[in-house]
Design an enzyme around this catalytic site. Structure first.
Site, PDB file in Angstrom:
ATOM      1  N   LYS A 273      28.839  28.076  53.200  1.00  0.00           N
ATOM      2  CA  LYS A 273      29.564  28.670  52.078  1.00  0.00           C
ATOM      3  C   LYS A 273      29.628  30.193  52.187  1.00  0.00           C
ATOM      4  CE  LYS A 273      28.436  24.864  48.937  1.00  0.00           C
ATOM      5  NZ  LYS A 273      29.765  24.262  48.764  1.00  0.00           N
TER       6      LYS A 273
ATOM      7  N   CYS B 180      31.164  17.209  42.290  1.00  0.00           N
ATOM      8  CA  CYS B 180      29.733  16.844  42.295  1.00  0.00           C
ATOM      9  C   CYS B 180      29.026  17.392  41.063  1.00  0.00           C
ATOM     10  CB  CYS B 180      29.047  17.322  43.564  1.00  0.00           C
ATOM     11  SG  CYS B 180      29.626  16.502  45.057  1.00  0.00           S
TER      12      CYS B 180
ATOM     13  N   GLN C 160      26.651  29.202  45.522  1.00  0.00           N
ATOM     14  CA  GLN C 160      27.857  29.964  45.201  1.00  0.00           C
ATOM     15  C   GLN C 160      27.577  31.449  45.042  1.00  0.00           C
ATOM     16  OE1 GLN C 160      30.726  28.559  45.436  1.00  0.00           O
ATOM     17  NE2 GLN C 160      29.956  26.461  45.574  1.00  0.00           N
TER      18      GLN C 160
ATOM     19  N   HIS D 295      25.024  21.064  39.888  1.00  0.00           N
ATOM     20  CA  HIS D 295      25.542  20.218  40.963  1.00  0.00           C
ATOM     21  C   HIS D 295      24.619  19.021  41.125  1.00  0.00           C
ATOM     22  CE1 HIS D 295      26.554  19.113  45.146  1.00  0.00           C
ATOM     23  NE2 HIS D 295      27.662  19.832  45.011  1.00  0.00           N
TER      24      HIS D 295
ATOM     25  N   ASP E 246      19.494  27.405  42.635  1.00  0.00           N
ATOM     26  CA  ASP E 246      20.513  26.945  43.574  1.00  0.00           C
ATOM     27  C   ASP E 246      21.499  28.094  43.748  1.00  0.00           C
ATOM     28  OD1 ASP E 246      22.744  25.925  44.827  1.00  0.00           O
ATOM     29  OD2 ASP E 246      23.070  24.288  43.417  1.00  0.00           O
TER      30      ASP E 246
END
Length: 399
Positions: A220, A357, A197, A119, A194
């Site tokens: 999220k 993104c 998700q 991302h 990261d």
């Protein structure tokens, strides 16, 4: 359409899903269960006060709730309470590492390894360092996962940081974090993950992962916007200088000199996101009660079902691995994803259309954009049926 998708009937817990609306954009942001809304409203209403400053009872109570949220996050990640920094989201978490740890520890000639599927929030902060640090890009496997064999060949002692996504926001592919950590540490590099998700779909255990930094956003994982988490090893946090100045992050201030609070407080300048922290803790309670194992299975099953249905069409290109985690990106031949998204909206189906993104990944895939359907715990087979119906209508319109 038949499947063996897990049985979770949760739509009635989400007021944002009232009516005949099929929300398939959870990878962008999740809908909120009523329990999270209630906890947030109460924290903003009858329980509201500032934290860490007031000597009156309600302020003390809110301070307890705020710090209880930090403990809840630590438990959610199998971490220590003093390793949890509250930020505005994963983007700020990664920028914090870039502007504090990386700006202090990296110099010209040092290298950072990213991957093709990152991302923008895990690309641009490293480019903004402007201190002569070079960025290398790890390729993907044909299935769309980060190629850790290639990473092993690429890594050298000049690499001081590896920064990878745990789960791709476009492909749904999952990183083997423990393997990545072994590779990074073998050359003396730190590993940042990261986890945006992953946090709503996978059980997090930073001790088992053996990474050095882990970032995610609350919105999220069924929580509020405006708050996120940076986890970092305590030894690293203790060595990192503050990156923003203001109230709350200080020990003593004079015009001659300022001394700073210990971590994590030194990284939380100003009045914090009090209400949002309480809401995030409520979301973690709700998600943990359901079970991350059930969340993972439910979303894998739905993604697998959708991929199987789309594979029956000769006008659809699928991206990513067959075992993608809750995310399915695809292209409909002769139809721009934005046009598809517009027609689907008329059918009461919400998907994401664009580069997500992740422009370097789009270039790698050879497309300007993709259509993306992403699932949550409230998703079901009816959402897939509505999506397929909308795709068929789009095909008739475009011929």
């Amino acid at each position: 359409m038949t499947s063996e998708t897990s049985e979770l009937v949760l739509k009635d817990q989400f007021p944002g899903l009232a009516g005949n609306w099929h929300y398939l954009d959870t990878a962008a942001t999740s809908q909120k269960p009523q329990v999270v809304i209630d906890a947030t409203v109460a924290a903003m209403g009858e329980k509201y006060a500032t934290v860490h400053r007031g000597v009156y009872a309600r302020s003390a109570d809110m301070t307890l709730a705020f710090e209880a949220a930090r403990r809840r996050v630590a438990a959610f990640m199998n971490a220590q309470e003093d390793e949890i920094v509250f930020t505005r989201g994963a983007t700020e978490s990664i920028n914090l590492v870039a502007q504090s740890w990386a700006a202090t520890n990296l110099k010209a000639g040092d290298r950072i390894l990213l991957s093709t599927l990152e991302h923008h929030s895990n690309i641009v902060p490293w480019q903004l360092l402007r201190n002569g640090v070079e960025i290398d890009v790890c390729p993907l496997t044909p299935e769309g996962t980060i190629d850790l064999e290639a990473a092993e060949r690429m890594l050298t002692p000049a690499h001081k940081l590896v920064a990878f996504a745990h789960v791709s926001n476009v492909l749904g592919s999952v990183l083997h974090v423990e393997h990545a950590a072994r590779l990074a540490h073998a050359v003396g590099a730190k590993l940042l993950i990261d986890g945006c998700q992953a946090a709503p779909r996978l059980a997090l255990d930073v001790q088992a992962f053996d990474c050095d930094f882990y970032a995610f956003s609350a919105h999220k994982l069924y929580g509020p916007t405006g708050i996120g988490v940076l986890w970092a090893r305590k030894a690293l946090l203790d060595q990192m200088p503050p990156w923003q100045g203001g109230g709350s992050m200080i020990d003593k201030v004079t015009f001659a000199e300022t001394t700073y609070a210990p971590a994590p407080q030194r990284f939380e300048a100003g009045t914090p996101n009090i209400v949002e922290a309480v809401g995030m803790a409520a979301a973690m309670d709700w998600l943990s009660d359901i079970g991350l194992d059930r969340a993972e299975k439910h979303e894998r099953d739905l993604a697998g079902l959708l991929r199987a249905e789309l594979r029956k069409r000769n006008d659809v290109t699928l991206f990513g691995p067959d075992d993608s985690l809750g995310i399915v990106s695809f292209a409909l031949e002769g139809v721009h994803p934005h046009d598809l998204g517009t027609i689907l909206d008329e059918e009461g189906v919400a998907i994401r259309a664009g580069h997500h993104c992740a422009q370097p990944l789009m270039e790698h895939l050879g497309v300007p954009a993709t259509a993306r359907a992403s699932f949550g715990l409230y998703s079901d087979e009816q959402d897939i049926e509505a999506l397929l119906k909308g795709i068929e209508r789009t095909r008739r319109i475009f011929g």
